[in-house]
Every structure is written in structure tokens, then in C-alpha cells.
Design an enzyme around this catalytic site. Sequence first.
Site, PDB file in Angstrom:
ATOM      1  N   LYS A 223       0.898  -0.910   0.097  1.00 28.64           N
ATOM      2  CA  LYS A 223      -0.124  -0.563  -0.310  1.00 28.64           C
ATOM      3  C   LYS A 223       1.092   0.816  -0.051  1.00 28.64           C
ATOM      4  CE  LYS A 223      -1.780   3.226   1.947  1.00 28.64           C
ATOM      5  NZ  LYS A 223      -1.994   5.157   2.821  1.00 28.64           N
ATOM      6  N   VAL A 224       2.029   1.690   0.863  1.00 27.53           N
ATOM      7  CA  VAL A 224       2.688   2.403   0.691  1.00 27.53           C
ATOM      8  C   VAL A 224       3.705   3.092  -0.317  1.00 27.53           C
ATOM      9  CG1 VAL A 224       4.553   3.489   2.287  1.00 27.53           C
ATOM     10  CG2 VAL A 224       2.747   2.634   3.586  1.00 27.53           C
TER      11      VAL A 224
END
Length: 293
Positions: A223-224
Site C-alpha cells: 500500500k505504501v
Amino acid sequence: MSDIKVTEQNNKIILEGVHDFDPVHTFECGQCFRWNREQDGSYTGVAFSKVINLKKDGDIVIVDNCCLADFQSIWHDYFDFGRNYGIIKEALSQSDPVMEKAVRFGHGIRILNQDEWETIISFILSQNRSIPIIKQSIEAICRKYGSFIGTYRNREYYAFPTPEALAQRTAEELADCKAGYRAKYVVETAKAVLQAKDIGTYRQLDSGEIENRLLGFSGVGPKVANCIMLFSMKKTERFPVDVWIKRIMAFLYPDNCRNENSISKYAAEKYGQYGGFAQQYLFYYARENSIGR
DNA sequence: TTCCAGGAACGAG
DNA sequence: CTCGTTCCTGGA
């Protein structure tokens, strides 16, 4: 190129003919953490060691505390003013009725082109936390380890600290900045970024290659990594899957979106190159309307 | 008080 | 490789 008319007067820039831009939408859609709303509805923020204030007034945008050279060399690209969002919005709106509503709701969203290093650290700090807390944590770190820029409207502003500044710290020192267990990730990644030396050139690489490198940094997961690529490296096809996206995708497409992988796959098929924009419209729409809660 | 938040690391199976 | 647990800490 854009058809924006730019004029400078008294340390202010006046923009006319700006389309598809609303500071509220752009600053409140979860992509940035250092922009704050003022009493008069304008926004003041810090990026690239500069402080500016933006106010939209009908069809014009006033950029205060900014000279023409800075606007052209920094802010024009930062606000993605060279991109025609009309085409993107039209294409996405045709994908389905809900997306059409989401686009209309967040019609003034632009994806900012932020500094890579700041984006890496900011999103490492974002994990498992809500936006107000993330902002507090980042401000504390800037105040403590960033260089003083100046005072604007009676508030002091500090630049985002350099990789050198954070690499010298220990996780214990960062604990005062409300980083919690993420402090260790920040220090380790700062050291790794110094070793890598060339994160400014990552954006020239293929998305898959960038992703592999980013996942090698401590505290950076799928996600990051997608957020970093989307918000600082112009990889606009990237579709970060967070809890809000999970909620709204499960709500909208219960048959196709059961878990993270199926959501990513479905988004790639449905939105293609416009995945990042789709994610931002959906996120803002879902969050502001509490959809899926 | 209790619970969870805009995820990732880690170990077990 | 896939899954469940754990990780600070402020705020509802």
C-alpha cells in the site's frame, strides 16, 4: 500545455483559467499531510522548503507568498497543472454510475507531485493511523529535525528534514515525535535512502522495478509503495488499496472484490492507466460520505 | 474504560 | 506463500 494565465504582483501569483482544481478536494483526499485550512478558507502548506497559501476565489486562484520563478519551477508541476483532468474524468465517469458520482463529488481533485523522500517517510508514518495523528507526527518531526523556513501569518514553518538529519537519529529520539513503533522504520529507511543516493531518478524507471526497490525499504509494504509511486513519481496507474478503498470496493462490487488482490486486479482491468485518479475520487467520495461503514 | 485507526513485519503452518 | 498476531498511541 495548459492555458492558465499567470500574473505576478506583490509576492502573489494570480492564476486565471485553472480547471478541475479545488484546494479543499485536493488537500483533503488523503494524499498530503502538510496543508492546513486557515480561518478564511484558504490553505497554507509547506513543500520543497517553501511556504505558500492558496485561495480559490471563483475562477481565479491566488497563490500568496510566492514569486513567479518558484511558481514555474516548483508549483506548476506540484499541482499537476500541465495535465488535462477533463479527459480523465470523462473516461472514468463512463465506467459506472457510482464512479460518475464520485468524480462529480471530488471534481477539484488533482494528484500532487510531491518530493519522493518526504513521501516515503510520510507514508511509512501513516500506517495504522488516522490522518490527524499522522499530521501531528510529521509536524513534530519537521519542527525538531527540519530547518526553519520562516514565519507566515504568525506561525513558524519548518522544512521536511533531510535524509541525513533523520539517519543520524535513533528510534528512541524519534519517539518524542509520536512515531511509535514506526520510528525504527524511519531511521532504517533514512539510512537506506542515503545508500541508494538516487531516489530522485526512480521515477524514470519502470513501475515494477520501482516497486521492488521501494518494498526493500523498512516499513514499506504494497500500500505504501503504491502511494509513493502515485504521489511522488507520476505512476498514475497505481491504485493503493487501503481500508476505505476496501470498504467502498466491497460495497460497490461485492462479487469481484473480496480481498486485496482481487481489488487490485479488478481496478487494473476497470480503470487501467487512470487507476490512481480513480482511487482518489473513490477514496474522497467514500470517506466524506462514510460509505461502507 | 475499551477499542480501533488510511499497514507492515514476523513467525507459524 | 498465506495466514494470524503484534506493533505505539491518541482520540472517540
